[in-house]
Design a protein around this motif. Structure first.
Motif, short mmCIF file in Angstrom:
data_model
loop_
_atom_site.label_atom_id
_atom_site.label_comp_id
_atom_site.label_asym_id
_atom_site.label_seq_id
_atom_site.Cartn_x
_atom_site.Cartn_y
_atom_site.Cartn_z
N MET A 1 0.64 -1.24 0.01
CA MET A 1 -0.03 0.02 0.14
C MET A 1 0.86 1.29 0.02
O MET A 1 1.83 1.19 0.58
CB MET A 1 -0.87 -0.03 1.08
N GLU A 2 0.44 2.17 -0.71
CA GLU A 2 1.08 3.49 -0.91
C GLU A 2 1.31 4.14 0.57
O GLU A 2 0.17 3.94 1.28
CB GLU A 2 0.91 4.42 -1.84
N ARG A 3 2.32 4.89 0.74
CA ARG A 3 2.46 5.40 2.22
C ARG A 3 0.93 6.55 2.33
O ARG A 3 0.69 6.48 3.39
CB ARG A 3 3.70 6.44 2.25
N ALA A 4 0.74 7.03 1.47
CA ALA A 4 -0.23 8.26 1.34
C ALA A 4 -1.68 7.46 1.81
O ALA A 4 -2.41 7.93 2.82
CB ALA A 4 -0.54 9.21 0.55
N GLY A 5 -1.84 6.26 1.11
CA GLY A 5 -2.83 5.45 1.24
C GLY A 5 -2.82 4.92 2.89
O GLY A 5 -4.06 4.92 3.57
N ALA A 6 -1.82 4.45 3.39
CA ALA A 6 -1.84 3.90 4.75
C ALA A 6 -1.92 4.77 5.79
O ALA A 6 -2.62 4.58 6.77
CB ALA A 6 -0.43 3.21 4.78
N ALA A 7 -1.55 6.06 5.42
CA ALA A 7 -1.72 7.33 6.45
C ALA A 7 -3.35 7.64 6.24
O ALA A 7 -3.82 7.78 7.44
CB ALA A 7 -0.88 8.31 6.04
N ARG A 8 -3.84 7.39 5.32
CA ARG A 8 -5.23 7.87 5.16
C ARG A 8 -6.21 6.66 5.95
O ARG A 8 -7.19 7.02 6.68
CB ARG A 8 -5.84 7.72 3.70
#
Length: 133
Positions: A1-8
């Motif tokens: 999972m991309e970092r931005a998606g993980a943070a979201r």
């Protein structure tokens, strides 16, 4: 999972966990109208400043409360004078680290996730967020 998606996903998970805590606490303590009432209950000695209610342990601190689920997931939240629930990046990071499968995110990724979740979330003061009403 991309970092931005993980943070979201982390931010959304925190919000879901906070909602679940609110519901569980209000079932366990019917006199609570909102989660922030835990502070008043503890300050007036109707409940202990720390204890176990349902599947959560809790510890009242300053302007907030730290909740820990049976699986060790931690949700720390502060309350505004109007009773709204507020949180900052530190509380989100700590939540991520406490997950059964810990999730490490950067402040930059969290800030980006917070921006992507507006208008669901509102910045109530610099660095502090609330679920918009």
């Amino acid at each position: 999972m991309e970092r931005a998606g993980a943070a979201r996903d982390l931010v959304l998970g925190y919000v879901r966990a906070l909602n679940a805590i609110d519901e569980a606490m209000r079932v366990a303590i019917p006199s609570l109208e909102r989660l922030a009432d835990v502070l008043h209950q503890a300050r007036s000695r109707r409940i202990s400043r720390s204890g176990h209610i349902g599947t959560y342990s809790y510890t009242v601190h300053g302007d907030g409360c730290r909740f820990v689920s049976d699986n060790g997931t931690e949700v720390d939240v502060d309350f505004e004078a109007d009773g709204s629930e507020v949180f900052d990046l530190w509380r989100l990071r700590w939540y991520g680290l406490s997950l059964p499968d810990p999730l490490v995110v950067t402040d930059e990724d969290l800030r980006s996730a917070m921006r992507s979740l507006q208008p669901l979330l509102a910045e109530v003061r610099p660095g502090w967020f609330s679920v918009a009403s």
